[in-house]
Write a protein that holds these residues in place. Structure first.
Motif, short mmCIF file in Angstrom:
data_model
loop_
_atom_site.label_atom_id
_atom_site.label_comp_id
_atom_site.label_asym_id
_atom_site.label_seq_id
_atom_site.Cartn_x
_atom_site.Cartn_y
_atom_site.Cartn_z
N PHE A 8 57.69 45.32 51.39
CA PHE A 8 56.58 45.57 50.48
C PHE A 8 57.07 46.57 49.43
O PHE A 8 57.00 47.79 49.61
CB PHE A 8 55.37 46.14 51.24
CG PHE A 8 54.53 45.10 51.91
CD1 PHE A 8 53.62 44.35 51.19
CD2 PHE A 8 54.66 44.87 53.27
CE1 PHE A 8 52.84 43.38 51.82
CE2 PHE A 8 53.89 43.91 53.91
CZ PHE A 8 52.98 43.16 53.17
N ARG A 37 56.43 46.15 45.86
CA ARG A 37 55.68 46.15 44.60
C ARG A 37 54.19 46.20 44.90
O ARG A 37 53.72 45.82 45.96
CB ARG A 37 55.99 44.88 43.81
CG ARG A 37 57.44 44.74 43.34
CD ARG A 37 57.68 43.38 42.71
NE ARG A 37 57.52 42.29 43.67
CZ ARG A 37 56.76 41.23 43.48
NH1 ARG A 37 56.07 41.11 42.36
NH2 ARG A 37 56.68 40.29 44.40
N LEU A 38 53.45 46.67 43.91
CA LEU A 38 52.01 46.66 44.03
C LEU A 38 51.37 46.62 42.65
O LEU A 38 52.02 46.91 41.63
CB LEU A 38 51.50 47.85 44.84
CG LEU A 38 51.87 49.29 44.42
CD1 LEU A 38 51.05 49.76 43.23
CD2 LEU A 38 51.66 50.23 45.59
N SER A 39 50.11 46.25 42.62
CA SER A 39 49.30 46.36 41.41
C SER A 39 47.95 46.93 41.83
O SER A 39 47.58 46.89 43.01
CB SER A 39 49.14 45.00 40.73
OG SER A 39 48.49 44.07 41.58
N TRP A 40 47.24 47.49 40.87
CA TRP A 40 45.95 48.07 41.20
C TRP A 40 45.04 48.04 39.98
O TRP A 40 45.49 48.01 38.83
CB TRP A 40 46.11 49.50 41.72
CG TRP A 40 46.46 50.56 40.71
CD1 TRP A 40 45.61 51.41 40.05
CD2 TRP A 40 47.78 50.91 40.24
NE1 TRP A 40 46.30 52.25 39.21
CE2 TRP A 40 47.63 51.96 39.30
CE3 TRP A 40 49.05 50.41 40.50
CZ2 TRP A 40 48.72 52.54 38.65
CZ3 TRP A 40 50.15 50.98 39.84
CH2 TRP A 40 49.98 52.03 38.94
N SER A 55 50.78 47.54 37.25
CA SER A 55 51.75 47.08 38.24
C SER A 55 52.94 48.03 38.26
O SER A 55 53.31 48.60 37.23
CB SER A 55 52.24 45.66 37.92
OG SER A 55 51.16 44.74 37.95
N LEU A 102 43.57 47.36 45.34
CA LEU A 102 45.01 47.58 45.42
C LEU A 102 45.63 46.33 46.02
O LEU A 102 45.17 45.84 47.05
CB LEU A 102 45.28 48.80 46.30
CG LEU A 102 46.71 49.04 46.81
CD1 LEU A 102 47.63 49.35 45.63
CD2 LEU A 102 46.73 50.16 47.83
N LYS A 103 46.67 45.81 45.38
CA LYS A 103 47.34 44.61 45.86
C LYS A 103 48.77 44.96 46.24
O LYS A 103 49.56 45.41 45.41
CB LYS A 103 47.33 43.53 44.79
CG LYS A 103 47.98 42.22 45.20
CD LYS A 103 47.85 41.19 44.07
CE LYS A 103 48.55 39.90 44.40
NZ LYS A 103 48.44 38.90 43.31
N LEU A 104 49.09 44.77 47.53
CA LEU A 104 50.42 45.07 48.06
C LEU A 104 51.21 43.77 48.14
O LEU A 104 50.76 42.80 48.76
CB LEU A 104 50.29 45.70 49.45
CG LEU A 104 49.43 46.96 49.51
CD1 LEU A 104 49.04 47.28 50.94
CD2 LEU A 104 50.14 48.14 48.86
N SER A 143 50.98 38.65 50.23
CA SER A 143 50.30 39.66 49.43
C SER A 143 48.98 40.03 50.10
O SER A 143 48.27 39.18 50.62
CB SER A 143 50.04 39.12 48.02
OG SER A 143 49.55 40.13 47.18
N ARG A 174 45.40 42.33 49.56
CA ARG A 174 44.55 43.06 48.63
C ARG A 174 43.59 43.96 49.42
O ARG A 174 42.93 43.51 50.36
CB ARG A 174 43.75 42.10 47.75
CG ARG A 174 42.96 42.79 46.63
CD ARG A 174 42.15 41.78 45.84
NE ARG A 174 43.01 40.84 45.13
CZ ARG A 174 43.29 40.90 43.83
NH1 ARG A 174 42.79 41.89 43.10
NH2 ARG A 174 44.04 39.99 43.26
#
Length: 539
Positions: free
Chosen positions: A394, A396-399, A421, A446-448, A455, A457
């Motif tokens: 894990f 990367r992430l986006s939020w 991201s 938050l998306k892991l 993925s 969320r």
């Protein structure tokens, strides 16, 4: 300061000396100062101590460069890291606090114009804070944002604006047209960026001078748009005998490498207390550095190490509908689920309180509610939330929330809402002395993302903000950050540590100045955090 402005008959400007101290992760509360300063013309501003960290380049035994400070050269006596208190690092790269300053000190401000009411077009009122002149021609770029995504944008030339003057602008016809707004349900903002339309000697064309993010009234999401379809992919939870989530599998893929536990500790900032000087706290010369700091109180009661006693664990572990047989399905609906209760103490014996968990099956994944009930004898708290470690991969992430820089309850004005991201390695700030960093507050989701394409969320909210939660993710755990005095002493793990919080304590500027305001502290009271965990695509 405000009382002086209201009562003084002195016509000289009022200027604060060293009203904020930029040591490490600091400068909380600047927005409160500037709300008052902009209100009264006699309040001219103040000086932040100071501009640049006075660290020096040194080499460790392996030949790696790091920033050195007092005592690293065998010099005695010394004040350790008390020379590292700038808004920029020794190489002049900016710290996140500089983004807060940039927004608070912006030369142009904007608000909605009252003429917008009843109109199909958005109108704004722009005011110049310049005292003498305007720079080169300015372009205004605007975007209508719904739940983090732009649905309409445009640009226009800002008409000439005299210093201190205001003007009204229409952004374009039909920007508030009902059909368009019906497609922009949810949280909505108008984003404004004022940029140079021409290059000047000190900055290129497109350089941003100021920005605003103006909230528009949120529209309730329709049932058709807000309902989440049940994800057909199975998920499964596993709990330890001690009563903590230790496994979360999506389609058979394990997401966790450590249990999800209650957490109150953060690697202290230098405003919480200067850890490099803890050994000198009884010496008269060093008394100032420890006076009225939060860290000694946290350590005295042992908040850095919690001990849990399982009181009850009732119900059935929820799992995905695709993973249930017909006889189990009814038991998973309604209020059925798993309910867990712990009594919590510190390793030193101080009673912390009660920690309760409720786990149920939601439409697209597990949903959980966490309740924190604290003993009133505790000191105010560093943070209130959860800690775990993700499975390796894990990265990367986006939020959707405030960003892109780190943000805290009392230093978030310069972080605007959006979808961002980043790689895990990009989230932490390498303050010269390792400490708490990388928090993002007011997060909606938050998306892991795993290298394999899996993925997860996370959505939710905490009882402090009421609309969002705090998160941070790092290759360095709180314990490692707490024990290290320099960054080269740290070793990055192959997994990421994840912290999901109701809230963190504010930063303040107590290393040499006022502590965080009371409204940004976390007293020992009752808190609640509600989260959902949903399998997500890599789109």
């Amino acid at each position: 300061m405000e009382a002086w402005a209201l009562s003084t008959e002195d016509d000289r400007p009022f200027i604060l000396c060293e009203y904020s101290h930029a040591m490490g992760n600091s400068n909380g509360g600047l927005a409160d100062y500037w709300a008052v300063m902009e209100k009264y013309p006699g309040l001219q501003g103040g000086f932040i101590w100071d501009w640049v960290d006075q660290g020096l380049v040194a080499l460790n035994a392996e030949g790696l460069e790091y920033w050195a400070y007092g005592g690293d050269f065998g010099d005695e006596p010394n004040d350790r890291d008390f020379c590292c208190n700038g808004l920029v690092f020794p190489d002049r790269s900016p710290k996140p606090a500089l983004s807060e300053c940039a927004w608070l000190f912006r030369p142009l401000v904007a608000e909605f114009d009252r003429k917008t009411r009843g109109s199909a077009a958005l109108r704004i009122r722009v005011t110049s804070r310049y005292d003498f002149s305007m720079p080169a021609p300015i372009e205004l770029r605007w975007s209508l944002i719904a739940d983090g995504a732009s649905i309409l944008s445009g640009s226009l030339a800002l008409p000439p604006l005299e210093p201190g003057a205001s003007l009204s602008l229409e952004l374009g016809p039909d920007t508030l047209e009902p059909a368009r707004l019906s497609a922009s349900e949810g949280e909505r903002f108008l984003d404004l960026d004022f940029v140079l339309a021409e290059s000047v000697r000190w900055a290129p064309r497109g350089h941003r001078l100021a920005w605003e993010q103006l909230p528009l009234p949120a529209l309730p999401k329709s049932a058709a748009r807000s309902a989440t379809a049940t994800d057909p992919r199975p998920w499964r939870l596993g709990f330890s005998a001690e009563g903590f989530l230790e496994s979360m599998q999506l389609d058979g893929f394990e997401c966790l490498s450590a249990p999800l536990v209650m957490n109150l500790w953060r690697a202290p900032t230098e405003n919480d207390g200067i850890k490099t000087l803890l050994g000198q706290q009884d010496l008269p010369h060093y008394a100032f550095y420890h006076q009225d700091k939060a860290l000694p109180r946290w350590l005295d009661c042992g908040l850095d190490e919690l001990v849990y006693t399982l009181l009850s664990m009732d119900g059935a572990i929820p799992s995905s509908s695709a993973d249930l047989n017909a006889s189990d399905a009814d038991d998973q609906d309604g209020q059925a689920g798993l309910f867990i209760r712990h009594e919590v103490r510190t390793a030193k014996g101080s009673r912390v309180g009660l920690f309760s968990q409720s786990w149920k099956r939601g439409a697209a994944g597990p949903v959980a509610a966490f309740s924190f009930q604290f003993d009133p004898s505790l000191p105010e708290l560093p943070r209130v939330g959860l800690a775990t470690a993700l499975a390796p991969g894990f990265d990367r992430l986006s939020w959707y929330g405030r960003g892109p820089e780190e943000s805290y309850a009392d230093r978030k004005s310069g972080a605007r809402f959006g979808i961002y991201s980043a790689r895990i390695d990009e989230l932490s700030t390498r303050y010269i002395v390792p400490q708490e960093s990388g928090n993002r507050c007011d997060t909606r989701w938050l998306k892991l993302m795993h290298d394999s394409g899996v993925s997860l969320r996370v959505k939710g909210h905490g009882s402090v903000s009421g609309n969002g939660f705090d998160f941070s993710a790092s290759r360095y755990g709180v314990e490692q950050l707490w024990k290290a005095s320099h960054w080269h002493e740290l070793s990055a793990e192959n997994h990421a540590f994840l912290y999901l919080d109701v809230a963190q304590r504010g930063l303040g500027t107590a290393s040499c100045g006022p502590d965080a305001h009371e409204r940004f502290k976390l007293p020992p009271a009752d808190y609640r955090l509600e989260l959902s965990f949903e399998p997500d695509s890599e789109a």
